[in-house]
Design a protein around this motif. Sequence first.
Motif, PDB file in Angstrom:
ATOM      1  N   TYR A  41       0.674  -1.215   0.130  1.00  0.00           N
ATOM      2  CA  TYR A  41      -0.034  -0.071  -0.007  1.00  0.00           C
ATOM      3  C   TYR A  41       0.874   1.302  -0.082  1.00  0.00           C
ATOM      4  O   TYR A  41       0.333   2.402  -0.323  1.00  0.00           O
ATOM      5  N   GLN A  42       2.100   1.049   0.262  1.00  0.00           N
ATOM      6  CA  GLN A  42       3.021   2.271   0.651  1.00  0.00           C
ATOM      7  C   GLN A  42       3.216   3.211  -0.520  1.00  0.00           C
ATOM      8  O   GLN A  42       2.963   4.388  -0.482  1.00  0.00           O
ATOM      9  N   PRO A  43       3.158   2.846  -1.767  1.00  0.00           N
ATOM     10  CA  PRO A  43       3.196   3.820  -2.899  1.00  0.00           C
ATOM     11  C   PRO A  43       2.105   4.585  -2.990  1.00  0.00           C
ATOM     12  O   PRO A  43       2.118   5.767  -3.080  1.00  0.00           O
ATOM     13  N   LEU A  44       1.023   4.118  -2.864  1.00  0.00           N
ATOM     14  CA  LEU A  44      -0.144   4.674  -3.118  1.00  0.00           C
ATOM     15  C   LEU A  44      -0.684   5.602  -1.854  1.00  0.00           C
ATOM     16  O   LEU A  44      -0.989   6.654  -2.027  1.00  0.00           O
ATOM     17  N   ARG A  45      -0.029   5.133  -0.893  1.00  0.00           N
ATOM     18  CA  ARG A  45      -0.191   5.980   0.292  1.00  0.00           C
ATOM     19  C   ARG A  45       0.481   7.367  -0.158  1.00  0.00           C
ATOM     20  O   ARG A  45      -0.268   8.411   0.522  1.00  0.00           O
ATOM     21  N   ARG A  46       1.575   7.331  -0.558  1.00  0.00           N
ATOM     22  CA  ARG A  46       2.283   8.641  -0.455  1.00  0.00           C
ATOM     23  C   ARG A  46       1.354   9.588  -1.564  1.00  0.00           C
ATOM     24  O   ARG A  46       1.330  10.804  -1.326  1.00  0.00           O
ATOM     25  N   GLU A  47       1.161   8.883  -2.578  1.00  0.00           N
ATOM     26  CA  GLU A  47       0.051   9.693  -3.478  1.00  0.00           C
ATOM     27  C   GLU A  47      -1.261  10.080  -2.968  1.00  0.00           C
ATOM     28  O   GLU A  47      -1.601  11.119  -3.096  1.00  0.00           O
ATOM     29  N   ILE A  48      -1.849   9.247  -1.949  1.00  0.00           N
ATOM     30  CA  ILE A  48      -3.215   9.758  -1.394  1.00  0.00           C
ATOM     31  C   ILE A  48      -3.046  10.957  -0.618  1.00  0.00           C
ATOM     32  O   ILE A  48      -3.506  11.887  -0.499  1.00  0.00           O
ATOM     33  N   ASP A  49      -1.754  10.764   0.234  1.00  0.00           N
ATOM     34  CA  ASP A  49      -1.346  12.176   1.077  1.00  0.00           C
ATOM     35  C   ASP A  49      -1.015  13.455   0.431  1.00  0.00           C
ATOM     36  O   ASP A  49      -0.862  14.378   1.060  1.00  0.00           O
ATOM     37  N   LEU A  50      -0.769  13.063  -0.804  1.00  0.00           N
ATOM     38  CA  LEU A  50      -0.430  14.385  -1.514  1.00  0.00           C
ATOM     39  C   LEU A  50      -1.702  15.140  -2.032  1.00  0.00           C
ATOM     40  O   LEU A  50      -1.639  16.351  -2.198  1.00  0.00           O
ATOM     41  N   ARG A  51      -2.762  14.417  -2.118  1.00  0.00           N
ATOM     42  CA  ARG A  51      -4.180  15.083  -2.416  1.00  0.00           C
ATOM     43  C   ARG A  51      -4.848  15.704  -1.100  1.00  0.00           C
ATOM     44  O   ARG A  51      -4.638  15.245   0.054  1.00  0.00           O
ATOM     45  N   ASP A  52      -5.930  16.467  -1.238  1.00  0.00           N
ATOM     46  CA  ASP A  52      -6.736  17.117  -0.489  1.00  0.00           C
ATOM     47  C   ASP A  52      -7.899  16.417  -0.015  1.00  0.00           C
ATOM     48  O   ASP A  52      -8.749  16.801   0.878  1.00  0.00           O
ATOM     49  N   ASN A  53      -8.400  15.303  -0.490  1.00  0.00           N
ATOM     50  CA  ASN A  53      -9.719  14.773  -0.404  1.00  0.00           C
ATOM     51  C   ASN A  53      -9.748  13.875   0.834  1.00  0.00           C
ATOM     52  O   ASN A  53      -8.981  12.693   0.962  1.00  0.00           O
ATOM     53  N   VAL A  54     -10.330  14.408   2.030  1.00  0.00           N
ATOM     54  CA  VAL A  54     -10.176  13.851   3.166  1.00  0.00           C
ATOM     55  C   VAL A  54     -11.024  12.415   3.349  1.00  0.00           C
ATOM     56  O   VAL A  54     -10.600  11.406   4.062  1.00  0.00           O
ATOM     57  N   GLU A  55     -12.203  12.259   2.261  1.00  0.00           N
ATOM     58  CA  GLU A  55     -12.877  10.971   2.496  1.00  0.00           C
ATOM     59  C   GLU A  55     -12.027  10.172   1.569  1.00  0.00           C
ATOM     60  O   GLU A  55     -12.017   8.736   1.940  1.00  0.00           O
ATOM     61  N   ALA A  56     -11.273  10.516   0.657  1.00  0.00           N
ATOM     62  CA  ALA A  56     -10.474   9.423  -0.248  1.00  0.00           C
ATOM     63  C   ALA A  56      -9.502   8.745   0.711  1.00  0.00           C
ATOM     64  O   ALA A  56      -9.000   7.687   0.932  1.00  0.00           O
ATOM     65  N   ARG A  57      -8.738   9.795   1.567  1.00  0.00           N
ATOM     66  CA  ARG A  57      -7.780   9.512   2.365  1.00  0.00           C
ATOM     67  C   ARG A  57      -8.200   8.350   3.529  1.00  0.00           C
ATOM     68  O   ARG A  57      -7.622   7.463   3.925  1.00  0.00           O
ATOM     69  N   MET A  58      -9.286   8.790   3.980  1.00  0.00           N
ATOM     70  CA  MET A  58      -9.941   7.884   4.994  1.00  0.00           C
ATOM     71  C   MET A  58     -10.339   6.637   4.578  1.00  0.00           C
ATOM     72  O   MET A  58     -10.001   5.488   5.077  1.00  0.00           O
ATOM     73  N   SER A  59     -10.979   6.475   3.376  1.00  0.00           N
ATOM     74  CA  SER A  59     -11.226   5.407   2.647  1.00  0.00           C
ATOM     75  C   SER A  59     -10.141   4.434   2.436  1.00  0.00           C
ATOM     76  O   SER A  59      -9.920   3.214   2.723  1.00  0.00           O
ATOM     77  N   PHE A  60      -8.965   5.120   1.913  1.00  0.00           N
ATOM     78  CA  PHE A  60      -7.761   4.196   1.804  1.00  0.00           C
ATOM     79  C   PHE A  60      -7.034   3.782   2.809  1.00  0.00           C
ATOM     80  O   PHE A  60      -6.499   2.693   3.023  1.00  0.00           O
ATOM     81  N   TYR A  61      -7.051   4.469   4.122  1.00  0.00           N
ATOM     82  CA  TYR A  61      -6.687   3.976   5.392  1.00  0.00           C
ATOM     83  C   TYR A  61      -7.463   2.822   5.765  1.00  0.00           C
ATOM     84  O   TYR A  61      -7.003   1.850   6.507  1.00  0.00           O
TER      85      TYR A  61
END
Length: 213
Positions: A41-61
């Motif tokens: 998951y780590q490569p996508l984690r870095r990409e998600i954390d660069l974005r501003d969408n809190v719902e997308a980030r929550m769903s990823f985690y």
Amino acid sequence: MSDRPLFESIEGLRGTGKSTIAPMLAAAREAVLVPTVPLFYQPLRREIDLRDNVEARMSFYLSALFTAVDEIQRYLAADVPIVVESYFARCLANHQALGACLGVTLPPDLPQPVTYQLFCTEEERLRRLAERDKPTSRWDALGEDAAERITAAYALFPMHRVDTTGLKPEQVVQAILATDTQGAHRRADAEPVGAHPHLLPPVPRRAEGARIP
């Protein structure tokens, strides 16, 4: 047969010692330290954390955590002790405090760890953060702005609070080992996460047009 818990989690704000204490506790327990964001998951984690969408980030985690649960359940089935650095409590508390509008109901059969919430004085926490040799991300900064709200959200979860103020890491581990877990089943708490809705309320929705703090 040991009464020590088989599944334990370390929670707390940034700077309270989670990433230092979790592997030390695992070593002391002769437990496996299971990453709750698996390696792939780590490569996508870095990409998600660069974005501003809190719902997308929550769903990823949440996805990462549910994937980690598969590994956790395999260890539990084999009676292998486990330690994790944060679990669902951190994901839900942090994203709720950051304004996520997703309502989340966790499955009733998730394994529930005995959880230790690390805390310290705010002065010491900020000093530790200032001494870190790593950049502060946008999400780190947002988390600092929301620290009081995160702490309030954490209060909805059953945890043993451990004060790390002025303690060396070895002393914190000893404090955890000495914690009375009140007869917690060695496999984990007998009642799974999500058994009581008042412990895990849905994340409240923002008012229409409200901005993330």
